[in-house]
Design an enzyme around this catalytic site. Structure first.
Site, PDB file in Angstrom:
ATOM      1  N   CYS A  80    -110.022 -14.809   0.916  1.00 52.63           N
ATOM      2  CA  CYS A  80    -109.588 -14.792  -0.491  1.00 52.63           C
ATOM      3  C   CYS A  80    -108.866 -16.087  -0.884  1.00 52.63           C
ATOM      4  O   CYS A  80    -109.528 -17.102  -1.033  1.00 52.63           O
ATOM      5  CB  CYS A  80    -108.773 -13.538  -0.770  1.00 52.63           C
ATOM      6  SG  CYS A  80    -108.768 -13.129  -2.520  1.00 52.63           S
ATOM      7  N   ARG A 112    -111.725 -19.667  -8.657  1.00 49.36           N
ATOM      8  CA  ARG A 112    -110.560 -18.768  -8.511  1.00 49.36           C
ATOM      9  C   ARG A 112    -110.645 -17.618  -9.499  1.00 49.36           C
ATOM     10  O   ARG A 112    -111.060 -17.808 -10.640  1.00 49.36           O
ATOM     11  CB  ARG A 112    -109.273 -19.539  -8.828  1.00 49.36           C
ATOM     12  CG  ARG A 112    -108.497 -19.995  -7.632  1.00 49.36           C
ATOM     13  CD  ARG A 112    -107.231 -20.707  -8.091  1.00 49.36           C
ATOM     14  NE  ARG A 112    -106.182 -19.785  -8.409  1.00 49.36           N
ATOM     15  CZ  ARG A 112    -105.477 -19.785  -9.535  1.00 49.36           C
ATOM     16  NH1 ARG A 112    -105.709 -20.655 -10.474  1.00 49.36           N
ATOM     17  NH2 ARG A 112    -104.522 -18.910  -9.697  1.00 49.36           N
ATOM     18  N   ILE A 140    -109.589  -8.419  -4.215  1.00 50.35           N
ATOM     19  CA  ILE A 140    -108.356  -8.369  -5.015  1.00 50.35           C
ATOM     20  C   ILE A 140    -108.222  -9.692  -5.764  1.00 50.35           C
ATOM     21  O   ILE A 140    -107.958 -10.730  -5.159  1.00 50.35           O
ATOM     22  CB  ILE A 140    -107.114  -8.148  -4.113  1.00 50.35           C
ATOM     23  CG1 ILE A 140    -107.279  -6.865  -3.293  1.00 50.35           C
ATOM     24  CG2 ILE A 140    -105.843  -8.090  -4.959  1.00 50.35           C
ATOM     25  CD1 ILE A 140    -106.269  -6.712  -2.181  1.00 50.35           C
ATOM     26  N   ARG A 141    -108.431  -9.648  -7.053  1.00 51.20           N
ATOM     27  CA  ARG A 141    -108.434 -10.898  -7.848  1.00 51.20           C
ATOM     28  C   ARG A 141    -109.185 -12.002  -7.094  1.00 51.20           C
ATOM     29  O   ARG A 141    -108.693 -13.103  -6.871  1.00 51.20           O
ATOM     30  CB  ARG A 141    -107.005 -11.325  -8.201  1.00 51.20           C
ATOM     31  CG  ARG A 141    -106.422 -10.445  -9.313  1.00 51.20           C
ATOM     32  CD  ARG A 141    -104.953 -10.646  -9.613  1.00 51.20           C
ATOM     33  NE  ARG A 141    -104.469 -11.997  -9.468  1.00 51.20           N
ATOM     34  CZ  ARG A 141    -104.550 -12.949 -10.394  1.00 51.20           C
ATOM     35  NH1 ARG A 141    -105.120 -12.709 -11.547  1.00 51.20           N
ATOM     36  NH2 ARG A 141    -104.046 -14.127 -10.175  1.00 51.20           N
ATOM     37  N   HIS A 176    -111.111  -8.993   1.932  1.00 54.40           N
ATOM     38  CA  HIS A 176    -109.997  -8.869   2.886  1.00 54.40           C
ATOM     39  C   HIS A 176    -110.319  -7.937   4.048  1.00 54.40           C
ATOM     40  O   HIS A 176    -109.899  -6.777   4.037  1.00 54.40           O
ATOM     41  CB  HIS A 176    -108.774  -8.290   2.164  1.00 54.40           C
ATOM     42  CG  HIS A 176    -108.160  -9.196   1.166  1.00 54.40           C
ATOM     43  ND1 HIS A 176    -107.143 -10.070   1.466  1.00 54.40           N
ATOM     44  CD2 HIS A 176    -108.426  -9.364  -0.144  1.00 54.40           C
ATOM     45  CE1 HIS A 176    -106.797 -10.734   0.383  1.00 54.40           C
ATOM     46  NE2 HIS A 176    -107.561 -10.329  -0.617  1.00 54.40           N
ATOM     47  N   GLU A 178    -109.006  -7.785   6.851  1.00 47.36           N
ATOM     48  CA  GLU A 178    -107.774  -7.410   7.568  1.00 47.36           C
ATOM     49  C   GLU A 178    -107.168  -6.119   7.032  1.00 47.36           C
ATOM     50  O   GLU A 178    -106.286  -5.535   7.644  1.00 47.36           O
ATOM     51  CB  GLU A 178    -106.751  -8.563   7.525  1.00 47.36           C
ATOM     52  CG  GLU A 178    -106.012  -8.767   6.216  1.00 47.36           C
ATOM     53  CD  GLU A 178    -106.844  -9.449   5.126  1.00 47.36           C
ATOM     54  OE1 GLU A 178    -108.037  -9.710   5.341  1.00 47.36           O
ATOM     55  OE2 GLU A 178    -106.272  -9.715   4.054  1.00 47.36           O
TER      56      GLU A 178
HETATM   57  N1  GLN Z   1    -106.326 -14.925  -7.045  1.00 49.59           N
HETATM   58  C1  GLN Z   1    -105.680 -15.409  -5.867  1.00 49.59           C
HETATM   59  C2  GLN Z   1    -105.626 -16.920  -5.839  1.00 49.59           C
HETATM   60  O1  GLN Z   1    -105.997 -17.543  -6.772  1.00 49.59           O
HETATM   61  C3  GLN Z   1    -106.368 -14.905  -4.626  1.00 49.59           C
HETATM   62  C4  GLN Z   1    -106.179 -13.416  -4.465  1.00 49.59           C
HETATM   63  C5  GLN Z   1    -106.109 -12.948  -3.056  1.00 49.59           C
HETATM   64  O2  GLN Z   1    -105.941 -13.725  -2.112  1.00 49.59           O
HETATM   65  N2  GLN Z   1    -106.165 -11.656  -2.893  1.00 49.59           N
HETATM   66  O3  GLN Z   1    -105.203 -17.480  -4.874  1.00 49.59           O
END
Ligand code: GLN
Length: 193
Positions: A80, A112, A140-141, A176, A178
Protein backbone atom coordinates in the site's frame (compact mmCIF):
# COMPACT_ATOMS: atom_id res chain seq x y z
CA UNK A 1 20.96 -19.01 6.17
CA UNK A 2 18.12 -17.08 7.82
CA UNK A 3 17.79 -13.69 6.22
CA UNK A 4 17.52 -10.53 8.27
CA UNK A 5 14.53 -8.55 7.03
CA UNK A 6 13.88 -5.04 8.33
CA UNK A 7 10.49 -3.36 8.56
CA UNK A 8 10.62 0.39 8.08
CA UNK A 9 9.04 1.57 11.33
CA UNK A 10 8.65 5.32 11.02
CA UNK A 11 4.87 5.08 10.67
CA UNK A 12 2.27 2.51 9.66
CA UNK A 13 1.36 -1.10 10.46
CA UNK A 14 4.80 -2.33 11.43
CA UNK A 15 3.84 -5.00 13.98
CA UNK A 16 1.73 -7.09 11.62
CA UNK A 17 4.58 -7.25 9.11
CA UNK A 18 7.11 -8.27 11.77
CA UNK A 19 4.81 -11.11 12.83
CA UNK A 20 4.13 -12.21 9.23
CA UNK A 21 7.84 -12.17 8.34
CA UNK A 22 8.77 -14.23 11.40
CA UNK A 23 6.01 -16.71 10.66
CA UNK A 24 7.34 -16.88 7.09
CA UNK A 25 10.77 -17.89 8.42
CA UNK A 26 12.73 -14.63 8.42
CA UNK A 27 14.62 -12.95 11.20
CA UNK A 28 12.73 -9.61 11.38
CA UNK A 29 13.30 -6.32 13.20
CA UNK A 30 12.37 -2.67 12.93
CA UNK A 31 14.37 -0.05 11.01
CA UNK A 32 14.32 3.55 12.24
CA UNK A 33 17.92 4.63 11.89
CA UNK A 34 20.81 4.28 9.51
CA UNK A 35 22.71 1.62 11.47
CA UNK A 36 19.58 -0.55 11.42
CA UNK A 37 19.12 -0.03 7.69
CA UNK A 38 22.76 -0.94 7.10
CA UNK A 39 22.25 -4.23 8.99
CA UNK A 40 19.37 -5.67 6.95
CA UNK A 41 19.41 -7.97 3.89
CA UNK A 42 15.94 -6.87 2.78
CA UNK A 43 13.28 -4.35 3.77
CA UNK A 44 9.50 -4.23 4.07
CA UNK A 45 7.86 -0.83 3.68
CA UNK A 46 4.45 -1.11 5.37
CA UNK A 47 1.10 0.49 4.76
CA UNK A 48 0.34 3.78 6.42
CA UNK A 49 0.53 7.21 4.86
CA UNK A 50 3.15 7.66 2.16
CA UNK A 51 3.37 11.44 2.61
CA UNK A 52 4.01 11.10 6.36
CA UNK A 53 6.56 8.35 5.76
CA UNK A 54 8.37 10.49 3.20
CA UNK A 55 8.50 13.39 5.65
CA UNK A 56 9.86 11.12 8.40
CA UNK A 57 12.41 9.52 6.05
CA UNK A 58 13.79 12.99 5.50
CA UNK A 59 13.64 13.95 9.20
CA UNK A 60 15.49 10.75 10.18
CA UNK A 61 18.11 11.29 7.43
CA UNK A 62 17.13 8.00 5.85
CA UNK A 63 15.78 9.16 2.48
CA UNK A 64 19.02 9.29 0.49
CA UNK A 65 20.65 6.26 2.24
CA UNK A 66 17.53 4.19 1.50
CA UNK A 67 17.45 5.37 -2.12
CA UNK A 68 21.11 4.41 -2.40
CA UNK A 69 20.55 0.90 -0.95
CA UNK A 70 17.59 0.40 -3.29
CA UNK A 71 19.67 1.54 -6.27
CA UNK A 72 22.26 -1.07 -5.23
CA UNK A 73 19.55 -3.75 -5.27
CA UNK A 74 18.28 -4.07 -1.68
CA UNK A 75 15.25 -6.42 -1.98
CA UNK A 76 12.11 -4.61 -0.83
CA UNK A 77 8.47 -5.49 -0.39
CA UNK A 78 6.08 -2.55 -0.25
CA UNK A 79 2.43 -2.83 0.81
CA UNK A 80 0.00 0.00 0.00
CA UNK A 81 1.86 3.17 1.11
CA UNK A 82 5.01 1.04 0.67
CA UNK A 83 4.03 0.30 -2.93
CA UNK A 84 3.60 4.03 -3.54
CA UNK A 85 7.08 4.76 -2.18
CA UNK A 86 8.74 2.01 -4.23
CA UNK A 87 7.55 3.58 -7.50
CA UNK A 88 9.69 5.58 -9.90
CA UNK A 89 6.79 7.98 -10.35
CA UNK A 90 3.86 8.88 -8.07
CA UNK A 91 0.64 10.35 -9.48
CA UNK A 92 -1.34 12.53 -7.08
CA UNK A 93 1.69 12.56 -4.77
CA UNK A 94 0.30 15.33 -2.55
CA UNK A 95 1.06 19.00 -2.07
CA UNK A 96 4.51 20.44 -2.67
CA UNK A 97 6.70 20.18 0.42
CA UNK A 98 4.57 17.41 1.93
CA UNK A 99 4.37 15.06 -1.04
CA UNK A 100 5.12 11.35 -1.19
CA UNK A 101 8.66 10.89 -2.49
CA UNK A 102 9.53 8.03 -4.86
CA UNK A 103 12.31 5.65 -3.79
CA UNK A 104 12.56 4.35 -7.38
CA UNK A 105 12.75 0.62 -6.75
CA UNK A 106 10.21 -0.49 -9.36
CA UNK A 107 9.79 1.01 -12.82
CA UNK A 108 6.14 2.02 -12.48
CA UNK A 109 3.76 4.92 -12.00
CA UNK A 110 1.51 4.49 -8.96
CA UNK A 111 -1.56 6.62 -8.33
CA UNK A 112 -2.12 7.41 -4.65
CA UNK A 113 -5.62 6.92 -3.21
CA UNK A 114 -6.77 5.70 -6.64
CA UNK A 115 -9.37 3.27 -5.32
CA UNK A 116 -10.01 5.65 -2.44
CA UNK A 117 -11.80 8.06 -4.69
CA UNK A 118 -14.30 5.34 -5.61
CA UNK A 119 -14.69 3.52 -2.29
CA UNK A 120 -12.56 4.13 0.75
CA UNK A 121 -11.92 0.50 1.62
CA UNK A 122 -12.99 -2.82 0.22
CA UNK A 123 -12.06 -6.48 0.27
CA UNK A 124 -12.16 -9.15 -2.39
CA UNK A 125 -10.69 -12.43 -3.57
CA UNK A 126 -8.22 -12.01 -6.41
CA UNK A 127 -6.05 -14.27 -8.55
CA UNK A 128 -2.35 -13.92 -7.85
CA UNK A 129 0.30 -15.15 -10.30
CA UNK A 130 2.15 -18.16 -8.92
CA UNK A 131 -0.35 -18.92 -6.13
CA UNK A 132 -2.69 -21.84 -6.63
CA UNK A 133 -5.74 -20.30 -4.97
CA UNK A 134 -7.11 -16.79 -4.67
CA UNK A 135 -5.85 -14.24 -2.16
CA UNK A 136 -8.29 -12.39 0.07
CA UNK A 137 -7.14 -8.83 -0.51
CA UNK A 138 -7.90 -5.92 1.84
CA UNK A 139 -7.65 -2.47 0.23
CA UNK A 140 -7.54 0.65 2.42
CA UNK A 141 -7.39 3.96 0.56
CA UNK A 142 -5.33 1.93 -1.82
CA UNK A 143 -3.23 2.97 -4.80
CA UNK A 144 -3.17 1.24 -8.17
CA UNK A 145 -0.41 0.94 -10.74
CA UNK A 146 -0.99 3.03 -13.86
CA UNK A 147 2.13 2.20 -15.85
CA UNK A 148 4.71 -0.55 -15.68
CA UNK A 149 8.08 -0.66 -17.41
CA UNK A 150 9.17 -3.59 -19.61
CA UNK A 151 10.96 -5.42 -16.76
CA UNK A 152 7.99 -5.38 -14.41
CA UNK A 153 5.86 -8.51 -14.02
CA UNK A 154 2.18 -7.96 -13.17
CA UNK A 155 1.11 -10.43 -10.46
CA UNK A 156 -2.48 -9.39 -9.73
CA UNK A 157 -5.31 -7.13 -10.82
CA UNK A 158 -8.49 -5.97 -9.12
CA UNK A 159 -11.33 -4.42 -11.11
CA UNK A 160 -8.97 -4.31 -14.13
CA UNK A 161 -6.33 -2.31 -12.28
CA UNK A 162 -2.85 -3.60 -11.49
CA UNK A 163 -2.51 -4.20 -7.74
CA UNK A 164 0.60 -6.40 -7.42
CA UNK A 165 3.91 -6.36 -9.26
CA UNK A 166 7.41 -7.73 -9.10
CA UNK A 167 10.65 -6.47 -10.63
CA UNK A 168 13.66 -8.64 -9.81
CA UNK A 169 14.02 -8.62 -6.02
CA UNK A 170 11.30 -6.00 -5.59
CA UNK A 171 7.70 -6.86 -4.76
CA UNK A 172 4.73 -4.55 -4.19
CA UNK A 173 1.01 -4.98 -3.46
CA UNK A 174 -1.59 -2.25 -3.10
CA UNK A 175 -3.40 -4.42 -0.54
CA UNK A 176 -2.49 -5.63 2.96
CA UNK A 177 -1.69 -9.37 3.26
CA UNK A 178 -0.33 -8.76 6.77
CA UNK A 179 -3.91 -8.19 7.94
CA UNK A 180 -5.48 -11.48 6.88
CA UNK A 181 -3.15 -14.12 8.30
CA UNK A 182 -2.41 -15.40 4.77
CA UNK A 183 1.37 -15.72 4.80
CA UNK A 184 1.83 -16.63 1.15
CA UNK A 185 2.90 -13.21 -0.06
CA UNK A 186 5.40 -12.70 2.76
CA UNK A 187 6.68 -16.22 2.03
CA UNK A 188 7.05 -15.36 -1.65
CA UNK A 189 9.25 -12.42 -0.62
CA UNK A 190 11.25 -14.25 2.07
CA UNK A 191 11.79 -17.31 -0.15
CA UNK A 192 13.13 -15.09 -2.93
CA UNK A 193 15.96 -13.76 -0.74
N1 GLN B 1 -3.48 6.36 1.00
C1 GLN B 1 -2.27 6.04 1.69
C2 GLN B 1 -1.09 6.81 1.13
O1 GLN B 1 -1.26 7.63 0.30
C3 GLN B 1 -1.99 4.57 1.63
C4 GLN B 1 -3.00 3.79 2.44
C5 GLN B 1 -2.47 2.56 3.08
O2 GLN B 1 -1.26 2.33 3.17
N2 GLN B 1 -3.36 1.76 3.59
O3 GLN B 1 0.01 6.58 1.54
Amino acid sequence: MTKHVGVLALQGDTREHLAALRAAGADASTVRRLAELDAVDALVIPGGESTAMSHLLREFDLLEPLRARIAEGLPCYGSCAGMILLATEIADAGVEGRAALPLKGIDMTVRRNAFGRQVDSFEGDIDFEGLDSQVHAVFIRAPWVERVGPDVQVLARAADHIVAVRQGAMLATSFHPEMTGDLRIHKLFVDSL
